[in-house]
Scaffold this motif. Sequence first.
Motif, short mmCIF file in Angstrom:
data_model
loop_
_atom_site.label_atom_id
_atom_site.label_comp_id
_atom_site.label_asym_id
_atom_site.label_seq_id
_atom_site.Cartn_x
_atom_site.Cartn_y
_atom_site.Cartn_z
N UNK A 97 -11.22 -48.16 7.16
CA UNK A 97 -10.59 -46.95 7.68
C UNK A 97 -11.53 -46.13 8.56
N UNK A 98 -12.84 -46.25 8.31
CA UNK A 98 -13.80 -45.46 9.08
C UNK A 98 -14.41 -46.26 10.22
N UNK A 99 -13.72 -47.30 10.69
CA UNK A 99 -14.26 -48.18 11.71
C UNK A 99 -14.60 -47.43 12.99
N UNK A 100 -13.79 -46.44 13.34
CA UNK A 100 -13.99 -45.77 14.63
C UNK A 100 -15.19 -44.84 14.63
N UNK A 101 -15.73 -44.56 13.45
CA UNK A 101 -16.97 -43.79 13.40
C UNK A 101 -18.15 -44.62 13.89
N UNK A 102 -17.99 -45.94 13.88
CA UNK A 102 -19.08 -46.82 14.29
C UNK A 102 -19.04 -47.14 15.78
N UNK A 103 -17.93 -46.80 16.45
CA UNK A 103 -17.76 -47.18 17.85
C UNK A 103 -17.96 -45.95 18.74
#
Length: 374
Positions: A97-103
Motif C-alpha cells: 500500500x505504501x509503494x508510492x512513497x518509494x517512487x
Amino acid sequence: IQINNKHYIFTFKTLINMAETRELQVLRCPACNAKFTNFSVYKKTVTCPACHNVITNPVAETRKEDMPERMIPFSTQESDFESALTNTLINQDYVPRDIFQAINAGNVFRAYLPMYLYEGSYQASWSCESSYRDQEVKVSSKSVSTREVKKWRPQNGNASGNFAFLCLANEGQDDLPQELRNFTYQFPYDVMMSKKFDPEMLGEDDERLITVARNADETIVWQKHGKDLVNDTAERAALNQIGNQEIRNFRASSSFNLTTKGDYMLAPFWFVYYTYNNSRYNFMMDGTGQHTSYSYPVDQEEVDFVNSKEKVKKTVKWLWLIVFLLLFVNFKVAVGYLVCWFIAKIIVNKKMNQAIQDRLQESRDARAAAASQL
C-alpha cells in the motif's frame, strides 16, 4: 583538355559524403558502476538513473557519434508515463500500500536509444494436424451404436507479409541495465511516427534525457536478433491462418527478402527505477505509449491473508470424504451429511471469496489514495 588538337571542356563535381558527428558525454556512476550517456555536457551535479546517487562535479569521457538518419519522437508526456505507472501499480494485486512513497517523480528519465531499422517481406510454409469430431460406429451381436470421437487430419498452407522493426544498436553489457536492455532490444516500427532526424527535437536541455553509444554492427545485430524476429512474425501469421482450432505437430519454415538493412535511427523510451525494502524495481514504457514492462514488490502479508482463506476453502472441500465413514453407520445420516456439506461449501466459498475481494479492493483503494497525493 586538348586531345588530338581538339579542345574538350569537362565539368567535374566531387561529392564528399562526410557524416555529421556529435559529441556524447559518457559517465560512470562511482556508487553503482553504471555507465550512462548524455547528449549534452553534464552540469555540476548529476543524478544516476540507476541508483539515484547524486554525482558532484562529474568527469565524463567524450565520445564522437554519427548523426542518425531518422528518429521517432516522443508522442507521450511525462504525465502519460506517470499515469501508466500509477494505474498499473494500483490495479496490480499484492502490491504494498505504501509503494508510492518509494517512487520519486524526479527520478523519471527519458532515453533516445540507437536502433537499426530492418524492413522486408517474408513467406512461410506451415503444416500441422487439426482435430475434428466424427461418429464412430460400434457393432455388437445384439445392437449397433455410435459415439462421437476426436480425429486428426493433416492441414497445410502458406503465409506471407511484410515486416518492419527496430533492433537496439548496442551490445555493451554495462551500457544499459539488463532489464532495460531486454525491454528495448526490439521496437515495432511505424513509418507514420518516423521523422527525419532533427537535433532540436531531442530536447537536449533536459538533464534527464540519456542515451547509449551505437557500438554494434548492423549485420551482427541482424544475425543475433533480426532473423529470429522474422521467424516469429512468420510463425504468428501461420497460426493466425489456422485460427482457434486444436492442433498438434505444428511446423513452419520461412524465408525472407530484406530490403532495408540497418538504417540508423533513435527510438524513445521512458523509465524509472525505485527501491523498496532494499530491493530495486522498475517501470518502463516506450515513448509512443504502446508497450510497458515493470517489476514490483509483493506484500507478503496480503499474500498470506489470501492463502489462509484459500486454505479454509480447500479444507471444507475435502470434508465430503467423511461421508464414506458415515455410510458404515447409517445411510440416511450419510446423505444428510452430504447435503449439509454441499450447502456449507457454497456458503464458505462465498464468504472466503468476498473476504479476499474486500481485502484486495481495500488495498487498491489505499494505493489510489496515495497516488492522488503525488
